[in-house]
Design a protein around this motif. Structure first.
Motif, PDB file in Angstrom:
ATOM      1  N   PRO A   1       0.832  -1.210   0.000  1.00 19.87           N
ATOM      2  CA  PRO A   1       0.000   0.000   0.000  1.00 19.87           C
ATOM      3  C   PRO A   1       0.862   1.253   0.000  1.00 19.87           C
ATOM      4  O   PRO A   1       2.000   1.249   0.475  1.00 19.87           O
ATOM      5  CB  PRO A   1      -0.791  -0.134   1.303  1.00 19.87           C
TER       6      PRO A   1
ATOM      7  N   SER B   1      -2.197   2.310   6.485  1.00 15.98           N
ATOM      8  CA  SER B   1      -2.154   1.582   5.225  1.00 15.98           C
ATOM      9  C   SER B   1      -2.383   0.094   5.441  1.00 15.98           C
ATOM     10  O   SER B   1      -1.942  -0.472   6.447  1.00 15.98           O
ATOM     11  CB  SER B   1      -0.796   1.791   4.534  1.00 15.98           C
TER      12      SER B   1
ATOM     13  N   LYS C   1      -2.423  -3.794   3.290  1.00 11.44           N
ATOM     14  CA  LYS C   1      -2.147  -4.563   2.087  1.00 11.44           C
ATOM     15  C   LYS C   1      -3.190  -5.662   1.940  1.00 11.44           C
ATOM     16  O   LYS C   1      -3.225  -6.617   2.717  1.00 11.44           O
ATOM     17  CB  LYS C   1      -0.743  -5.177   2.155  1.00 11.44           C
TER      18      LYS C   1
ATOM     19  N   GLU D   1      -6.257   2.807  -3.722  1.00 12.96           N
ATOM     20  CA  GLU D   1      -4.927   3.312  -3.369  1.00 12.96           C
ATOM     21  C   GLU D   1      -5.029   4.652  -2.658  1.00 12.96           C
ATOM     22  O   GLU D   1      -4.286   4.923  -1.712  1.00 12.96           O
ATOM     23  CB  GLU D   1      -4.081   3.447  -4.637  1.00 12.96           C
TER      24      GLU D   1
ATOM     25  N   ALA E   1      -4.139  -1.410  -0.681  1.00 11.96           N
ATOM     26  CA  ALA E   1      -3.569  -2.056  -1.858  1.00 11.96           C
ATOM     27  C   ALA E   1      -4.426  -3.267  -2.194  1.00 11.96           C
ATOM     28  O   ALA E   1      -4.592  -4.175  -1.376  1.00 11.96           O
ATOM     29  CB  ALA E   1      -2.131  -2.485  -1.585  1.00 11.96           C
TER      30      ALA E   1
END
Length: 379
Positions: free
Chosen positions: A36, A44, A46, A338, A343
């Protein structure tokens, strides 16, 4: 000598006469899930690699931290792990061949049974598409020819078409259940019927990398199929449910007429001592592993129900991910994710696979979907 004196880009150095095998130029490149991006004010996450978002159990971490023989080569046969799996699965240890993840185990199998023949013809390997993106790479590197059979509209295998695709050159068929990236499983009845239609000299691989997350009572169990069908090979891994993706430990289960040849092609020392000890510890604390997996399954249920409440149509999700059939809107959705520090895994203009992650990550993903007006709607 300074660094800059020899800091020439390696790609600019001419190396006349050195070329790769022709097949290399024909193969797709494996694309790993991107990490991410950092977005100010947001944590963030992932959700792009189907990883277990949580670390291994404390007992497994202890087994890893106390490993003291890394100066020695590992046991090439992974005897301790195979014996542990033998008791866990109730199968002979001799029927288990370990590898670097289930992909490593698959590569060993393809190297053994599918490739280029002395007369120049290539064996055929049949598999669904879209499915695990390493399949065409592994098949091509083995020297075999890919026969890709498109999925049904609901993300399931088209087993009728796969059975009809079998020829005299077919050596291996790959079944991915749950299918990555779409999510549905194959049922016991479907696989039994399919196996009756496939010649007994064709190996049928049941790739169960995500079997830990399956909760469908009708789903096929690869080990049951292996018990009753000598041409079935089962692939499993410790990467997903046990959270050992970084250690690369998986295995295949098949009968002696297959394993005796697999051991010849098996990569020596593919499973490290640390990976073996971690896998053994995971099996010995399987009840705790299941508790963690069940937490992710509960989150998967929340995400699926949340998407359905928005009117979105998604395939049956039995792995640790969901598939969004976004078609040409795929890049746009991935870019919006994003911007939210998420991500996700975009597949060209086909769709987006989103891993079930931490609770906050899943909540943010659902919030994004709630604002997105181009989702795959129920017709």
């Amino acid at each position: 000598m300074t660094t800059t004196e020899n800091d020439t880009d390696a790609a600019e150095i001419p190396v006349p006469g050195i070329t790769p095998r022709p097949v290399i130029g024909k193969l797709p490149q494996y694309t790993a899930g991107k990490p991410p991006v950092a977005v100010e004010g947001l944590q963030s996450y992932k959700l792009s690699s189907n990883e277990n978002p949580y670390p291994p159990l404390p007992a497994v971490l202890e087994a890893i931290s106390t490993a003291a023989t890394v100066n020695r080569y590992p046991d090439p046969l992974s005897t301790a792990l195979r014996n542990e799996l033998s008791a866990f699965l109730d199968v002979p240890a001799e029927d288990i061949v370990t590898g670097g993840g289930s992909l490593g185990a698959l590569n060993q199998l393809l190297a053994t049974f599918a490739g280029q023949n002395p007369d120049g013809t290539a064996d055929e390997v049949i598999y669904p598409w879209r499915s695990f993106e390493a399949y065409p790479i592994s098949v091509g590197l083995a020297g075999a020819e890919s026969v890709q059979v498109p999925l049904n509209a609901d993300g399931t295998h088209n087993l009728d078409a796969m059975a009809e695709a079998v020829t005299e050159r077919t050596k291996v068929i790959l079944l991915c259940t749950p299918n990555n990236p779409t999510g549905p499983v194959l049922t016991t009845a479907q696989v039994e019927d399919f196996l009756r239609r496939v010649p007994s000299n064709v190996i049928v691989v049941i790739d169960e990398a995500y079997e830990d997350f399956v909760r469908d009572d009708d789903a096929v169990n690869g080990i049951d199929m292996y018990r009753s069908h000598p041409n079935v090979v089962v692939l499993r891994t410790f990467s997903k449910g046990a959270g050992l993706a970084g250690l690369r430990v998986g295995y295949s289960v098949s009968h002696a007429p297959i394993t005796q040849h697999l051991r010849v092609a098996a990569v020596p020392f593919a499973v490290s001592t640390i990976a073996e000890q971690a896998a053994v510890a995971s099996l010995r604390h399987h009840d705790q592993v299941v508790e963690r997996i069940q937490g992710l399954v509960a989150e998967r249920t929340r995400v699926v129900e949340g998407l359905k409440a928005l009117g979105w149509s998604i395939p049956s999700a039995q792995g640790n991910f969901v598939w969004l059939d976004l078609g040409g809107n795929t890049p746009e959705f991935a870019a919006l994710a994003e911007q939210q520090a998420l991500a996700v895994r975009a597949f060209g203009n086909e769709g987006v696979r989103v891993t079930i992650g931490e609770e906050d990550a899943n909540t943010r993903f659902l919030a994004l979907c709630a604002t997105y007006t181009k989702g795959p709607r129920v017709s």
